[in-house]
Design a protein around this motif. Structure first.
Motif, PDB file in Angstrom:
ATOM      1  N   MET A 144      -5.297   0.037 -10.468  1.00  0.00           N
ATOM      2  CA  MET A 144      -6.577  -0.597 -10.717  1.00  0.00           C
ATOM      3  C   MET A 144      -6.769  -0.694 -12.225  1.00  0.00           C
ATOM      4  O   MET A 144      -6.603   0.271 -12.944  1.00  0.00           O
ATOM      5  CB  MET A 144      -7.683   0.245 -10.070  1.00  0.00           C
ATOM      6  CG  MET A 144      -9.039  -0.350 -10.228  1.00  0.00           C
ATOM      7  SD  MET A 144     -10.303   0.600  -9.363  1.00  0.00           S
ATOM      8  CE  MET A 144     -10.175  -0.074  -7.743  1.00  0.00           C
ATOM      9  N   THR A 145      -7.095  -1.865 -12.705  1.00  0.00           N
ATOM     10  CA  THR A 145      -7.299  -2.105 -14.128  1.00  0.00           C
ATOM     11  C   THR A 145      -8.769  -1.907 -14.486  1.00  0.00           C
ATOM     12  O   THR A 145      -9.649  -2.377 -13.781  1.00  0.00           O
ATOM     13  CB  THR A 145      -6.887  -3.539 -14.495  1.00  0.00           C
ATOM     14  OG1 THR A 145      -5.543  -3.739 -14.060  1.00  0.00           O
ATOM     15  CG2 THR A 145      -6.970  -3.768 -15.979  1.00  0.00           C
ATOM     16  N   ILE A 146      -8.988  -1.191 -15.584  1.00  0.00           N
ATOM     17  CA  ILE A 146     -10.356  -0.938 -16.056  1.00  0.00           C
ATOM     18  C   ILE A 146     -10.572  -1.754 -17.324  1.00  0.00           C
ATOM     19  O   ILE A 146      -9.801  -1.656 -18.283  1.00  0.00           O
ATOM     20  CB  ILE A 146     -10.568   0.560 -16.333  1.00  0.00           C
ATOM     21  CG1 ILE A 146     -10.332   1.371 -15.069  1.00  0.00           C
ATOM     22  CG2 ILE A 146     -11.965   0.808 -16.885  1.00  0.00           C
ATOM     23  CD1 ILE A 146     -10.259   2.854 -15.284  1.00  0.00           C
ATOM     24  N   ALA A 147     -11.612  -2.566 -17.314  1.00  0.00           N
ATOM     25  CA  ALA A 147     -11.919  -3.398 -18.486  1.00  0.00           C
ATOM     26  C   ALA A 147     -12.417  -2.523 -19.628  1.00  0.00           C
ATOM     27  O   ALA A 147     -13.183  -1.587 -19.422  1.00  0.00           O
ATOM     28  CB  ALA A 147     -12.978  -4.432 -18.118  1.00  0.00           C
ATOM     29  N   ASN A 148     -11.970  -2.830 -20.852  1.00  0.00           N
ATOM     30  CA  ASN A 148     -12.424  -2.122 -22.035  1.00  0.00           C
ATOM     31  C   ASN A 148     -13.696  -2.820 -22.523  1.00  0.00           C
ATOM     32  O   ASN A 148     -13.648  -3.920 -23.043  1.00  0.00           O
ATOM     33  CB  ASN A 148     -11.334  -2.140 -23.110  1.00  0.00           C
ATOM     34  CG  ASN A 148     -11.669  -1.236 -24.267  1.00  0.00           C
ATOM     35  OD1 ASN A 148     -12.634  -0.465 -24.207  1.00  0.00           O
ATOM     36  ND2 ASN A 148     -10.884  -1.322 -25.324  1.00  0.00           N
ATOM     37  N   ARG A 149     -14.818  -2.182 -22.339  1.00  0.00           N
ATOM     38  CA  ARG A 149     -16.109  -2.795 -22.680  1.00  0.00           C
ATOM     39  C   ARG A 149     -16.749  -2.050 -23.846  1.00  0.00           C
ATOM     40  O   ARG A 149     -16.527  -0.869 -24.032  1.00  0.00           O
ATOM     41  CB  ARG A 149     -17.032  -2.754 -21.473  1.00  0.00           C
ATOM     42  CG  ARG A 149     -16.422  -3.505 -20.316  1.00  0.00           C
ATOM     43  CD  ARG A 149     -17.263  -3.419 -19.090  1.00  0.00           C
ATOM     44  NE  ARG A 149     -16.497  -3.920 -17.965  1.00  0.00           N
ATOM     45  CZ  ARG A 149     -16.901  -4.850 -17.157  1.00  0.00           C
ATOM     46  NH1 ARG A 149     -18.086  -5.385 -17.290  1.00  0.00           N
ATOM     47  NH2 ARG A 149     -16.148  -5.263 -16.165  1.00  0.00           N
TER      48      ARG A 149
ATOM     49  N   GLN B  27     -12.960  15.947 -14.218  1.00  0.00           N
ATOM     50  CA  GLN B  27     -11.671  16.621 -14.295  1.00  0.00           C
ATOM     51  C   GLN B  27     -11.411  17.215 -15.673  1.00  0.00           C
ATOM     52  O   GLN B  27     -10.965  18.347 -15.798  1.00  0.00           O
ATOM     53  CB  GLN B  27     -10.559  15.651 -13.938  1.00  0.00           C
ATOM     54  CG  GLN B  27      -9.200  16.304 -13.872  1.00  0.00           C
ATOM     55  CD  GLN B  27      -8.133  15.349 -13.388  1.00  0.00           C
ATOM     56  OE1 GLN B  27      -8.348  14.146 -13.330  1.00  0.00           O
ATOM     57  NE2 GLN B  27      -6.992  15.877 -13.045  1.00  0.00           N
ATOM     58  N   ALA B  28     -11.698  16.467 -16.723  1.00  0.00           N
ATOM     59  CA  ALA B  28     -11.328  16.881 -18.074  1.00  0.00           C
ATOM     60  C   ALA B  28     -12.269  17.926 -18.657  1.00  0.00           C
ATOM     61  O   ALA B  28     -11.882  18.679 -19.541  1.00  0.00           O
ATOM     62  CB  ALA B  28     -11.283  15.663 -18.992  1.00  0.00           C
ATOM     63  N   GLY B  29     -13.494  17.997 -18.170  1.00  0.00           N
ATOM     64  CA  GLY B  29     -14.471  18.844 -18.825  1.00  0.00           C
ATOM     65  C   GLY B  29     -14.795  20.151 -18.143  1.00  0.00           C
ATOM     66  O   GLY B  29     -15.836  20.731 -18.421  1.00  0.00           O
TER      67      GLY B  29
ATOM     68  N   TRP C 206     -15.149   5.742 -12.446  1.00  0.00           N
ATOM     69  CA  TRP C 206     -13.911   6.182 -13.086  1.00  0.00           C
ATOM     70  C   TRP C 206     -14.210   7.129 -14.243  1.00  0.00           C
ATOM     71  O   TRP C 206     -13.473   8.079 -14.478  1.00  0.00           O
ATOM     72  CB  TRP C 206     -13.049   5.007 -13.542  1.00  0.00           C
ATOM     73  CG  TRP C 206     -13.690   4.110 -14.555  1.00  0.00           C
ATOM     74  CD1 TRP C 206     -14.345   2.948 -14.305  1.00  0.00           C
ATOM     75  CD2 TRP C 206     -13.759   4.308 -15.968  1.00  0.00           C
ATOM     76  NE1 TRP C 206     -14.825   2.402 -15.473  1.00  0.00           N
ATOM     77  CE2 TRP C 206     -14.472   3.223 -16.514  1.00  0.00           C
ATOM     78  CE3 TRP C 206     -13.295   5.288 -16.834  1.00  0.00           C
ATOM     79  CZ2 TRP C 206     -14.725   3.084 -17.871  1.00  0.00           C
ATOM     80  CZ3 TRP C 206     -13.543   5.161 -18.191  1.00  0.00           C
ATOM     81  CH2 TRP C 206     -14.257   4.066 -18.699  1.00  0.00           C
ATOM     82  N   ALA C 207     -15.318   6.873 -14.975  1.00  0.00           N
ATOM     83  CA  ALA C 207     -15.705   7.759 -16.076  1.00  0.00           C
ATOM     84  C   ALA C 207     -16.210   9.089 -15.526  1.00  0.00           C
ATOM     85  O   ALA C 207     -15.963  10.146 -16.113  1.00  0.00           O
ATOM     86  CB  ALA C 207     -16.770   7.094 -16.942  1.00  0.00           C
ATOM     87  N   CYS C 208     -16.901   9.045 -14.405  1.00  0.00           N
ATOM     88  CA  CYS C 208     -17.352  10.284 -13.751  1.00  0.00           C
ATOM     89  C   CYS C 208     -16.150  11.147 -13.394  1.00  0.00           C
ATOM     90  O   CYS C 208     -16.146  12.363 -13.620  1.00  0.00           O
ATOM     91  CB  CYS C 208     -18.151   9.973 -12.493  1.00  0.00           C
ATOM     92  SG  CYS C 208     -19.742   9.198 -12.790  1.00  0.00           S
TER      93      CYS C 208
ATOM     94  N   GLY D  75     -20.039  10.383  -8.062  1.00  0.00           N
ATOM     95  CA  GLY D  75     -19.313   9.241  -8.618  1.00  0.00           C
ATOM     96  C   GLY D  75     -17.822   9.530  -8.728  1.00  0.00           C
ATOM     97  O   GLY D  75     -16.982   8.673  -8.419  1.00  0.00           O
ATOM     98  N   ALA D  76     -17.484  10.745  -9.152  1.00  0.00           N
ATOM     99  CA  ALA D  76     -16.075  11.140  -9.250  1.00  0.00           C
ATOM    100  C   ALA D  76     -15.422  11.132  -7.870  1.00  0.00           C
ATOM    101  O   ALA D  76     -14.292  10.659  -7.701  1.00  0.00           O
ATOM    102  CB  ALA D  76     -15.964  12.528  -9.887  1.00  0.00           C
ATOM    103  N   LYS D  77     -16.150  11.619  -6.888  1.00  0.00           N
ATOM    104  CA  LYS D  77     -15.624  11.638  -5.513  1.00  0.00           C
ATOM    105  C   LYS D  77     -15.387  10.214  -5.022  1.00  0.00           C
ATOM    106  O   LYS D  77     -14.358   9.913  -4.411  1.00  0.00           O
ATOM    107  CB  LYS D  77     -16.605  12.359  -4.599  1.00  0.00           C
ATOM    108  CG  LYS D  77     -16.148  12.436  -3.171  1.00  0.00           C
ATOM    109  CD  LYS D  77     -17.153  13.151  -2.298  1.00  0.00           C
ATOM    110  CE  LYS D  77     -16.649  13.143  -0.868  1.00  0.00           C
ATOM    111  NZ  LYS D  77     -17.682  13.175   0.092  1.00  0.00           N
TER     112      LYS D  77
END
Length: 133
Positions: A1-6, A29-31, A22-24, A57-59
């Motif tokens: 899946m491609t994520i647009a750079n906005r 995961q990272a934090g 995707w940011a969630c 959102g992550a789920k």
């Protein structure tokens, strides 16, 4: 899946920041999100709901990428010690009438309880042993 750079402004709507799923997932995961959330729960109730929304959102993102988890398999009922004449017929390739007749004639050891035969699995095994080809 491609994520647009906005640009950052894309995620601002008045005083609200829109966080894509995707940011969630990345934040979650990272934090070390779960530990931090557990340690700070209740300190600011409004923030608790936002943190829950980030977790959801992550789920949602993981489900889109990985698919939903399969439902747990249903546990099989434990086998009864006793067989009915229908079950006996299925095991031996008889008709149910043939199974009842075999019980009535004593060819298969069975108990008559309230007008119905019940056959132990041991009796089935003995019958099979006697009638092997």
């Amino acid at each position: 899946m491609t994520i647009a750079n906005r640009p950052p402004e894309h995620y601002l709507h008045g005083d609200t920041v829109i966080v894509p799923s995707w940011a969630c997932a990345f934040l979650y995961q990272a934090g070390n999100f779960e530990t931090w959330t557990a340690n700070n729960r209740g300190k600011f109730p409004h923030a608790d709901n936002v943190l829950i929304a980030i977790r959801l959102g992550a789920k949602k993102w993981r489900e889109q990428i990985e698919g939903t988890r399969a439902a747990p398999k249903e546990e099989r009922p434990t086998q009864s010690e006793w067989l009915t004449t229908s079950e006996l017929a299925d095991h031996l390739g008889f008709t149910t009438r043939g199974a009842r007749k075999a019980c009535a004639e004593g060819r298969i050891e069975a108990e008559l309880v309230d007008g119905r035969y019940r056959i132990s699995r041991t009796a089935l095994a003995h019958y099979r042993a006697r009638h092997q080809n």
